[in-house]
Design a protein around this motif. Sequence first.
Motif, PDB file in Angstrom:
ATOM      1  N   ASP A 159      -2.587  23.126 -78.454  1.00  9.88           N
ATOM      2  CA  ASP A 159      -2.437  24.542 -78.804  1.00  9.88           C
ATOM      3  C   ASP A 159      -1.157  24.803 -79.585  1.00  9.88           C
ATOM      4  O   ASP A 159      -1.076  25.774 -80.340  1.00  9.88           O
ATOM      5  CB  ASP A 159      -2.450  25.405 -77.539  1.00  9.88           C
ATOM      6  N   ARG A 160      -0.167  23.960 -79.422  1.00  5.95           N
ATOM      7  CA  ARG A 160       1.090  24.119 -80.133  1.00  5.95           C
ATOM      8  C   ARG A 160       1.037  23.391 -81.472  1.00  5.95           C
ATOM      9  O   ARG A 160       0.188  22.529 -81.698  1.00  5.95           O
ATOM     10  CB  ARG A 160       2.247  23.581 -79.293  1.00  5.95           C
ATOM     11  N   MET A 161       1.954  23.757 -82.342  1.00  2.00           N
ATOM     12  CA  MET A 161       2.021  23.101 -83.644  1.00  2.00           C
ATOM     13  C   MET A 161       2.436  21.637 -83.464  1.00  2.00           C
ATOM     14  O   MET A 161       3.377  21.338 -82.725  1.00  2.00           O
ATOM     15  CB  MET A 161       3.012  23.831 -84.551  1.00  2.00           C
ATOM     16  N   PHE A 162       1.729  20.752 -84.113  1.00  2.00           N
ATOM     17  CA  PHE A 162       1.941  19.307 -84.052  1.00  2.00           C
ATOM     18  C   PHE A 162       1.743  18.762 -82.635  1.00  2.00           C
ATOM     19  O   PHE A 162       2.245  17.689 -82.299  1.00  2.00           O
ATOM     20  CB  PHE A 162       3.343  18.919 -84.552  1.00  2.00           C
ATOM     21  N   GLY A 163       1.034  19.509 -81.782  1.00  2.00           N
ATOM     22  CA  GLY A 163       0.758  19.017 -80.438  1.00  2.00           C
ATOM     23  C   GLY A 163      -0.361  17.994 -80.448  1.00  2.00           C
ATOM     24  O   GLY A 163      -1.151  17.884 -81.393  1.00  2.00           O
ATOM     25  N   GLU A 164      -0.456  17.235 -79.364  1.00  5.21           N
ATOM     26  CA  GLU A 164      -1.467  16.200 -79.255  1.00  5.21           C
ATOM     27  C   GLU A 164      -1.836  16.010 -77.794  1.00  5.21           C
ATOM     28  O   GLU A 164      -1.259  16.643 -76.898  1.00  5.21           O
ATOM     29  CB  GLU A 164      -0.948  14.887 -79.852  1.00  5.21           C
ATOM     30  N   THR A 165      -2.794  15.142 -77.549  1.00  2.00           N
ATOM     31  CA  THR A 165      -3.261  14.833 -76.200  1.00  2.00           C
ATOM     32  C   THR A 165      -2.697  13.484 -75.779  1.00  2.00           C
ATOM     33  O   THR A 165      -2.867  12.491 -76.499  1.00  2.00           O
ATOM     34  CB  THR A 165      -4.796  14.813 -76.157  1.00  2.00           C
ATOM     35  N   ARG A 166      -2.047  13.448 -74.608  1.00  5.23           N
ATOM     36  CA  ARG A 166      -1.443  12.209 -74.109  1.00  5.23           C
ATOM     37  C   ARG A 166      -2.054  11.857 -72.755  1.00  5.23           C
ATOM     38  O   ARG A 166      -2.413  12.743 -71.973  1.00  5.23           O
ATOM     39  CB  ARG A 166       0.074  12.353 -73.965  1.00  5.23           C
ATOM     40  N   ASN A 167      -2.105  10.562 -72.497  1.00  5.22           N
ATOM     41  CA  ASN A 167      -2.666  10.053 -71.249  1.00  5.22           C
ATOM     42  C   ASN A 167      -1.536   9.714 -70.278  1.00  5.22           C
ATOM     43  O   ASN A 167      -0.499   9.162 -70.681  1.00  5.22           O
ATOM     44  CB  ASN A 167      -3.517   8.807 -71.512  1.00  5.22           C
ATOM     45  N   TYR A 168      -1.768  10.046 -68.995  1.00  6.09           N
ATOM     46  CA  TYR A 168      -0.776   9.799 -67.943  1.00  6.09           C
ATOM     47  C   TYR A 168      -1.476   9.218 -66.715  1.00  6.09           C
ATOM     48  O   TYR A 168      -2.696   9.364 -66.541  1.00  6.09           O
ATOM     49  CB  TYR A 168      -0.047  11.093 -67.557  1.00  6.09           C
ATOM     50  N   ILE A 169      -0.669   8.583 -65.871  1.00  4.78           N
ATOM     51  CA  ILE A 169      -1.124   8.070 -64.579  1.00  4.78           C
ATOM     52  C   ILE A 169      -0.271   8.728 -63.500  1.00  4.78           C
ATOM     53  O   ILE A 169       0.966   8.616 -63.516  1.00  4.78           O
ATOM     54  CB  ILE A 169      -1.007   6.536 -64.507  1.00  4.78           C
ATOM     55  N   ASN A 200       1.583   0.410 -81.106  1.00  2.00           N
ATOM     56  CA  ASN A 200       1.833   1.095 -82.384  1.00  2.00           C
ATOM     57  C   ASN A 200       1.534   2.591 -82.294  1.00  2.00           C
ATOM     58  O   ASN A 200       1.000   3.189 -83.228  1.00  2.00           O
ATOM     59  CB  ASN A 200       0.999   0.465 -83.514  1.00  2.00           C
ATOM     60  N   ASP A 201       1.865   3.202 -81.143  1.00  2.00           N
ATOM     61  CA  ASP A 201       1.665   4.649 -81.019  1.00  2.00           C
ATOM     62  C   ASP A 201       2.852   5.445 -81.539  1.00  2.00           C
ATOM     63  O   ASP A 201       2.807   6.676 -81.573  1.00  2.00           O
ATOM     64  CB  ASP A 201       1.385   5.032 -79.568  1.00  2.00           C
ATOM     65  N   GLY A 202       3.935   4.763 -81.944  1.00  2.00           N
ATOM     66  CA  GLY A 202       5.071   5.456 -82.531  1.00  2.00           C
ATOM     67  C   GLY A 202       5.998   6.109 -81.533  1.00  2.00           C
ATOM     68  O   GLY A 202       6.819   6.946 -81.922  1.00  2.00           O
ATOM     69  N   ARG A 203       5.920   5.751 -80.241  1.00  2.00           N
ATOM     70  CA  ARG A 203       6.769   6.364 -79.221  1.00  2.00           C
ATOM     71  C   ARG A 203       7.621   5.293 -78.547  1.00  2.00           C
ATOM     72  O   ARG A 203       7.246   4.117 -78.495  1.00  2.00           O
ATOM     73  CB  ARG A 203       5.932   7.101 -78.175  1.00  2.00           C
ATOM     74  N   ASP A 204       8.763   5.733 -78.029  1.00  2.00           N
ATOM     75  CA  ASP A 204       9.657   4.805 -77.353  1.00  2.00           C
ATOM     76  C   ASP A 204       9.028   4.325 -76.046  1.00  2.00           C
ATOM     77  O   ASP A 204       8.354   5.091 -75.351  1.00  2.00           O
ATOM     78  CB  ASP A 204      10.997   5.485 -77.056  1.00  2.00           C
ATOM     79  N   PRO A 205       9.262   3.081 -75.691  1.00  2.00           N
ATOM     80  CA  PRO A 205       8.625   2.526 -74.480  1.00  2.00           C
ATOM     81  C   PRO A 205       9.331   2.974 -73.200  1.00  2.00           C
ATOM     82  O   PRO A 205       9.935   2.169 -72.484  1.00  2.00           O
ATOM     83  CB  PRO A 205       8.739   1.014 -74.704  1.00  2.00           C
ATOM     84  N   PHE A 206       9.265   4.270 -72.894  1.00  2.00           N
ATOM     85  CA  PHE A 206       9.799   4.807 -71.640  1.00  2.00           C
ATOM     86  C   PHE A 206       8.637   5.445 -70.886  1.00  2.00           C
ATOM     87  O   PHE A 206       8.319   6.618 -71.097  1.00  2.00           O
ATOM     88  CB  PHE A 206      10.904   5.834 -71.904  1.00  2.00           C
TER      89      PHE A 206
END
Length: 539
Positions: A154-164, A183-189
């Motif tokens: 719903d937000r600008m440049f928002g996306e869907t992320r998966n969590y456990i 290769n998702d472009g995010r830091d491994p934290f």
Amino acid sequence: METVSNSGHDLPFLPGYSFNDPTKTTFPRSQTLGYRNGYACSVLPVGASKECLHVNQLFQEMKNKKPTPTYEESKQVPPSEFVPAHVAFDKKVFLESQGIELNPPEEMALDPYTELRKNPPRMFVTPSDFDQFKQFLTFDKKVLRFYAIWDDTDRMFGETRNYIILYYLADDTVEVREVHERNDGRDPFPVLVKRQRLPKILVENSKSFPRCVLEVSDQDVQEWYTAKDFAVGKPVTMLGRTFFIYDCDKFTRDFCRDKFGLPEFPTIDVSKKPPPVIKQELPPYNGFGLIEDSAQNCFALIPKPPRKDIIKMLMGDNKVLRYRAVLESPIPEDKGRHFIFSYFLATDMVSIFEPPVRNSGFFGGKFLTKTKIAKPGSSLDKPSFYGPGDFYIGALIEVFGHRFIIQDADEYVLKYLESHADKYPQSTILSLKNHFSKPKSKTEESDSAPTPENVEMETVIKHIQERFKNCISLLEGPVYEAFQVLDKENTGSVDREKFCGVCKNFNIPVGDFLINELIRLCSSDKGKINYNNFIKAFS
């Protein structure tokens, strides 16, 4: 008349009769202000002792002199109150001395940490029957695993992320970890929320509690998150972020069924649907080049040539179908024009050649270079081109606005179509059979009766075509154009020297016996050579 006493002598007060007293030695003045050199100045009064009197001298003497009673003992003056220097020179004292009123002092804000460190009043709380040690021994290393997503589209440049979401049964703590892909472009934290107890409902008084500084205690929380609050298909809001649980593992399903009596959790499909395919529409054809070649500019920034059918090129190499056609035009001058259609089976291209006719008003020669001819009304997505099945006797062929009618064809055309009868319509083959089976009239036979010279020339041309078949198709157009440039009067003949010069430029072996014989047959008594008959050997 008034008189003035001057030194004991009474003289009338007349002008010129005023004298100073010679016996006077002091001259006290009654005023203290005067003028000197035109400027106002103050002068101290002079007393009888000829000393200047100070203005505040009398005031100081009266101030230092203490009154003494006449009939009783003098009382001691009470000592003045001692005021420290840091108070006497305080800003408030100074401002009040200047007549500025200040607000009353305010109380200092309470420090939550200091208040917490104070000894609270003793409270007697009945201990709980819940045994945390027993819970730890029973549910140690048992974790409920839920798979959830966070939808921020719903937000600008928002996306869907998966969590456990991990719920530890040993101490009722919750941990949220993010699922990272390659290769998702995010830091491994992966840890979003570290393992801790999460409050579900806070007490009303703790809304202004500085939770960013201090940890939330049991007194500030009305209800904590438990295992019952997590279920598949149910959204969960933790720390201001809403997660949607769509699946869990097998142990979690069995635990919720045995412990809480919940039915089997169905797996919810949360995969992102692909966007609708946008149909790629090609711009209208501009008429330059082939349609397939021009369309490559719409597929890539650097266009590549269209792919060719190598098998078809090898099978149809040096195979050409020839047709004779006339131009259908309302212009009277175009009615006598004849054209030769050449269909190349290797590339499905068509070239049009107009035989030159003397005194016709048209130069003749190449009318259309080799290209694919699209049928009228064909779309750019799937263009339809003319093929051998469309060239039948009496067929109307439209070429870039020009209309041609097929009147004749080579016998090789009929042989080729009959050998590939399964690929072409039977109506085309039948029209060619009927055309070649028609008997010729006597006048046509007499007109077409070959002379000995023509027979000899046709024989020589046939031998030349068999001998130089690899380079014949390359010399047809350029050689004819070179002869036309030299033949400015359009007579169809050129001088022998110019003729030999053209043959030398195009590497035509004039010294060859067959070529030399053909030149002899095309020569005239005037020393000129008919290049139209010579070109037949290279067509």
